[in-house]
Design an enzyme around this catalytic site. Structure first.
Site, mmCIF file in Angstrom:
data_model
loop_
_atom_site.group_PDB
_atom_site.id
_atom_site.type_symbol
_atom_site.label_atom_id
_atom_site.label_comp_id
_atom_site.label_asym_id
_atom_site.label_seq_id
_atom_site.Cartn_x
_atom_site.Cartn_y
_atom_site.Cartn_z
ATOM 1 N N ARG A 49 33.483 5.337 -13.827
ATOM 2 C CA ARG A 49 34.695 4.755 -13.256
ATOM 3 C C ARG A 49 34.541 3.230 -13.188
ATOM 4 O O ARG A 49 33.462 2.698 -13.437
ATOM 5 C CB ARG A 49 34.972 5.328 -11.863
ATOM 6 C CG ARG A 49 33.754 5.312 -10.955
ATOM 7 C CD ARG A 49 34.096 5.134 -9.517
ATOM 8 N NE ARG A 49 34.722 3.853 -9.282
ATOM 9 C CZ ARG A 49 34.063 2.695 -9.223
ATOM 10 N NH1 ARG A 49 32.749 2.643 -9.411
ATOM 11 N NH2 ARG A 49 34.712 1.584 -8.981
ATOM 12 N N ALA A 51 37.442 -0.043 -14.160
ATOM 13 C CA ALA A 51 38.221 -0.330 -15.365
ATOM 14 C C ALA A 51 37.380 -0.901 -16.508
ATOM 15 O O ALA A 51 37.450 -0.406 -17.643
ATOM 16 C CB ALA A 51 39.379 -1.269 -15.018
ATOM 17 N N GLN A 187 34.684 5.615 -2.529
ATOM 18 C CA GLN A 187 33.910 4.758 -3.427
ATOM 19 C C GLN A 187 33.242 3.606 -2.676
ATOM 20 O O GLN A 187 32.187 3.127 -3.088
ATOM 21 C CB GLN A 187 34.796 4.196 -4.544
ATOM 22 C CG GLN A 187 35.288 5.237 -5.539
ATOM 23 C CD GLN A 187 36.681 5.728 -5.200
ATOM 24 O OE1 GLN A 187 37.074 5.750 -4.030
ATOM 25 N NE2 GLN A 187 37.438 6.112 -6.198
ATOM 26 N N ASP A 228 42.868 -2.950 -11.664
ATOM 27 C CA ASP A 228 42.837 -2.124 -12.866
ATOM 28 C C ASP A 228 43.876 -2.565 -13.893
ATOM 29 O O ASP A 228 43.747 -2.255 -15.072
ATOM 30 C CB ASP A 228 43.066 -0.655 -12.504
ATOM 31 C CG ASP A 228 41.854 -0.050 -11.835
ATOM 32 O OD1 ASP A 228 41.114 0.675 -12.520
ATOM 33 O OD2 ASP A 228 41.628 -0.322 -10.643
ATOM 34 N N ASN A 238 45.567 -1.614 -8.100
ATOM 35 C CA ASN A 238 44.164 -1.412 -7.731
ATOM 36 C C ASN A 238 44.076 -0.119 -6.929
ATOM 37 O O ASN A 238 45.095 0.522 -6.638
ATOM 38 C CB ASN A 238 43.641 -2.611 -6.930
ATOM 39 C CG ASN A 238 42.125 -2.585 -6.776
ATOM 40 O OD1 ASN A 238 41.396 -2.383 -7.753
ATOM 41 N ND2 ASN A 238 41.639 -2.793 -5.565
#
Length: 343
Positions: A49, A51, A187, A228, A238
């Protein structure tokens, strides 16, 4: 293919390996990735993960497949399959466009390998440039806040927003970092906290809904987040929860910065409403899963709304920290993003 090493990607003797980020912080397991279907699964399950890292991982996989004898037609078809793996992260599309150009060359195998290696090296350089531009904004003893994971796990280099924060710490500015846990997949709690411990960045983990209270108490001096996709007018997508932070920052007059490479700019999106937003599985909100197993806390059939990203309007952004410099709202309104991409 050269031996390449990043925090979440590596190539060893021509073979590609991906660090399974779903098992962090308690297990570090490298997955040997050999097929397009496997790479799509790794991306969609968020084992890979971030971008920039997604785009580079997909490019390295195409290069690997080229060295394994796949035909030009097979590789071009594979590129389109990979392109659909995650719709919001535009780095994936940009990197694959570069790979497709390489695959159209006469010696497409060597061209594909060279292109993938160049994209990896480019991201390392872009991260370093962003870190230097962003760290210059940070003053000594500031209390910073970040959302999601934007460090080396998400890129080939030192990261975007976390790269800025890490360099500021290395410069002796004695910062303190608030780390949003970042619901629903944590995350921040799993990945950013782990990276901070590896890097020696002083941090405290908070629930997402605690950020407003900290700002009201005057305990947040500056916010750095990643992106992103950045639209032509400066709106950006994002990890979901970023927009809420931007609104809170605007109300409390806390400077709010987005940090991203120029490869995240998408001029085909005139504004944020044109950015596609990925909807993810309901199970991610009904409970939690990880190295420890799975826990369900909601009713098994609870209806769920689970967008992976939200869009923050340019009007809420203090500055855009790109690899080419830091830009304010007036510069964005004057079309500086188009100038950056065209050059």
């Amino acid at each position: 293919m050269k031996n390449l090493l990043a925090l979440s990607l590596k190539t060893v003797q021509g073979e590609l390996y991906v660090l399974d980020q779903t098992l962090l912080p308690h297990q570090q397991n490298w997955v040997h990735c050999t097929t397009v279907a496997q790479m799509v699964t790794l991306i969609q399950r968020l084992q890979l993960r971030g971008a920039p890292a997604i785009g580079i991982g997909a490019s390295l996989l195409l290069a690997y497949r080229a060295t394994q004898g796949d035909s030009r037609e097979q590789l071009l078809q594979a590129a389109e399959i990979l392109r659909a793996a995650r719709p919001t992260a535009v780095n994936l599309m940009n990197n694959l466009d570069s790979m497709i150009q390489a695959l159209r060359q006469a010696d497409f195998t060597d061209a594909a390998v060279a292109c993938a290696e160049a994209l990896f090296a480019e991201d390392v350089a872009l991260c370093q440039n962003m870190a230097e531009h962003g760290a210059a904004l940070v003053q000594p003893n500031e209390r910073l806040l970040t959302h999601c994971n934007t460090g080396g796990l998400a890129t080939a280099g030192v990261g975007t927003a976390l790269g800025v924060i890490n360099l500021a710490q290395q410069q002796g500015k004695t910062i303190q970092l608030w780390v949003d846990e970042t619901r629903p997949l944590l995350q921040g709690g799993r990945l950013t906290a782990w990276e901070c411990q590896q890097l020696g960045i002083p941090y405290q983990l908070i629930c997402d809904n605690m950020a407003g209270m900290l700002m009201a108490r005057g305990e947040v001096d500056r916010i750095f987040v990643g992106a992103d996709r950045i639209a032509a007018n400066g709106d950006f997508a994002n990890k979901v929860g970023t927009y809420s932070l931007a609104v809170l920052a605007h109300y409390h007059k806390v400077p709010f910065y987005v940090v991203a490479p120029h490869t995240t700019i998408d001029l085909s999106c005139p504004n944020g409403s044109a950015i596609p937003i990925e909807q993810r599985a309901a199970e991610e909100v009904r409970g939690v899963s990880g190295a420890f197993g799975q826990t369900l806390w909601a009713p098994e059939q609870a209806p769920v709304f689970n967008p992976a990203f939200d869009v923050t309007p340019a009007s809420l952004v203090t500055g855009w920290v790109l690899d080419t410099g830091v830009y304010n709202q007036q510069q964005i309104a004057d079309g500086v993003l188009e100038h950056i991409v065209s050059h």
